[in-house]
Design an enzyme around this catalytic site. Structure first.
Site, PDB file in Angstrom:
ATOM      1  N   ASP A 106     -25.524 -12.554   0.855  1.00 60.30           N
ATOM      2  CA  ASP A 106     -26.204 -11.792  -0.187  1.00 60.30           C
ATOM      3  C   ASP A 106     -26.217 -12.618  -1.482  1.00 60.30           C
ATOM      4  O   ASP A 106     -26.646 -13.764  -1.459  1.00 60.30           O
ATOM      5  CB  ASP A 106     -25.515 -10.428  -0.350  1.00 60.30           C
ATOM      6  CG  ASP A 106     -26.263  -9.484  -1.264  1.00 60.30           C
ATOM      7  OD1 ASP A 106     -27.278  -8.908  -0.819  1.00 60.30           O
ATOM      8  OD2 ASP A 106     -25.841  -9.315  -2.430  1.00 60.30           O
ATOM      9  N   TYR A 237     -28.647  -9.448 -11.052  1.00 60.03           N
ATOM     10  CA  TYR A 237     -30.067  -9.100 -10.949  1.00 60.03           C
ATOM     11  C   TYR A 237     -30.761  -9.222 -12.307  1.00 60.03           C
ATOM     12  O   TYR A 237     -31.933  -9.586 -12.381  1.00 60.03           O
ATOM     13  CB  TYR A 237     -30.223  -7.677 -10.426  1.00 60.03           C
ATOM     14  CG  TYR A 237     -29.700  -7.478  -9.033  1.00 60.03           C
ATOM     15  CD1 TYR A 237     -30.511  -7.693  -7.922  1.00 60.03           C
ATOM     16  CD2 TYR A 237     -28.385  -7.072  -8.813  1.00 60.03           C
ATOM     17  CE1 TYR A 237     -30.029  -7.516  -6.633  1.00 60.03           C
ATOM     18  CE2 TYR A 237     -27.896  -6.886  -7.524  1.00 60.03           C
ATOM     19  CZ  TYR A 237     -28.717  -7.122  -6.443  1.00 60.03           C
ATOM     20  OH  TYR A 237     -28.242  -6.938  -5.173  1.00 60.03           O
ATOM     21  N   HIS A 302     -27.972  -5.609   7.068  1.00 53.71           N
ATOM     22  CA  HIS A 302     -27.743  -6.618   6.032  1.00 53.71           C
ATOM     23  C   HIS A 302     -26.298  -7.101   5.958  1.00 53.71           C
ATOM     24  O   HIS A 302     -26.044  -8.287   5.762  1.00 53.71           O
ATOM     25  CB  HIS A 302     -28.161  -6.046   4.679  1.00 53.71           C
ATOM     26  CG  HIS A 302     -28.010  -7.004   3.541  1.00 53.71           C
ATOM     27  ND1 HIS A 302     -28.742  -8.169   3.440  1.00 53.71           N
ATOM     28  CD2 HIS A 302     -27.200  -6.983   2.448  1.00 53.71           C
ATOM     29  CE1 HIS A 302     -28.406  -8.816   2.332  1.00 53.71           C
ATOM     30  NE2 HIS A 302     -27.467  -8.121   1.723  1.00 53.71           N
TER      31      HIS A 302
END
Length: 335
Positions: A106, A237, A302
């Site tokens: 990730d 982010y 994921h």
């Protein structure tokens, strides 16, 4: 697992980085993603220690028990900052090792790609989980592109406004937020409606967990986020445009370290527009010329290293052993 590892803290790059380690031997650096911490590598660390390796997993800045990061300034969370943390960590805890093995997932994969790009001299080989190398596009800022492709409810876009999503997460409850993220298995984009995150997702009900994720696991993560909140993690982010701005020097650069890539077929990253063609039709290999393999695990989401730890452990160990064998043969040839 927690009672087997050693917890340590070292001052690096202006922060106090917490990390755990177990075992002795060549160092394997495990780099976690969102919304996790070192604990996400619990299965891999104990396994690699038993195979004769020193497994090390830090809490990245803004996460877990690492302190001192300027969480009020997302511009301090670029990959240059994070790689700086990791290089100083390695220089402090393993000064005798010129290079180490790296495993990332990730955001940890994004950071690991950056480490390979900026400091290939520090990496023996990289096992990448879930997130492929994404080259810098000099013509398009990332956030503008994501808005155009996915719209304003796309999770990365929703994460941008400081305080807003944190408030929504608090209202939903930290444990519920973590359950929803960790068990999300829809092979498509994650949308979070404003004021109602996860309302329309197909992730697990509040009281249900898959066999690979326990309530104790959720409690461990939740306790960390109760202490520090989500802002530090969300800053990764919030810095993606800043990342784009400060990395122009690497436009067009290739990854020059050996790589193995593993992804689940239900992963949202694998089902992104163009991802499968990029991975399987030569584009990925062109940018990562030492890419050895792309492995797609069937029926896996994921959080691949937690969902399928046995398979991932074997892939990591077999690849690292193979790379080590290559290195030893090269040395013998020289001698």
């Amino acid at each position: 697992m927690e009672d087997q590892v050693e917890h340590k803290t070292v001052a690096v790059n202006g922060i106090n980085m917490h990390f755990v380690e177990i075992g002795q031997g060549p160092l394997v650096l495990f780099i976690h993603g969102f919304p996790e911490c070192w604990y996400s590598w619990r299965h891999q660390m104990s396994f690699m220690a038993k195979q004769g390796y020193r497994a090390v997993a830090p809490d990245l800045r803004g996460y877990g028990d690492t302190t001192g990061a300027p969480n009020d300034d997302p511009n301090k969370f670029t990959t240059l900052d994070i790689v700086g943390d990791l290089v100083e960590l390695l220089n402090n805890i393993a000064p005798q090792e010129e290079k180490v093995f790296v495993v990332g997932h990730d955001w940890g994969a994004v950071v690991s790609w950056a480490l390979c790009l900026y400091r290939p001299d520090k990496v023996k080989a990289f096992v990448c989980l879930s997130v492929a190398f994404n080259p810098r596009n000099p013509l398009n800022k990332p956030l503008d592109t994501l808005r155009k492709v996915y719209g304003d409810d796309y999770y990365v876009v929703r994460f941008q406004e400081a305080g807003v999503i944190e408030g929504e997460f608090e209202e939903l409850g930290i444990k519920n937020v973590l359950k929803k993220f960790l068990t999300y298995r829809t092979p498509g984009p994650l949308y979070l409606k404003k004021g109602k995150p996860f309302e329309d997702t197909s992730s697990t009900n509040d009281d249900e967990l898959p066999a690979w994720l326990s309530h104790e696991d959720i409690d461990f993560y939740a306790n960390k986020y109760k202490q520090i909140g989500f802002t530090g993690a969300l800053n990764y982010y919030r810095s993606i445009d800043r990342n784009w701005e400060v990395t122009a020097a690497w436009t067009g650069a290739k990854i020059q370290v050996p790589v193995k890539f593993i992804v689940g077929d239900l992963d949202i990253t694998y089902n992104a527009p163009g991802a499968k063609d990029y991975l399987h039709k030569g584009g990925f290999k062109k940018l990562v010329p030492l890419l050895e393999d792309v492995v797609v695990l069937q029926g896996v989401g994921h959080f691949i290293h937690q969902e399928k730890p046995k398979e991932i452990n074997e892939h990591i160990y077999n690849y690292i052993t193979k790379i080590s064998s290559y290195k030893n043969h090269s040395i013998c040839a020289i001698l």
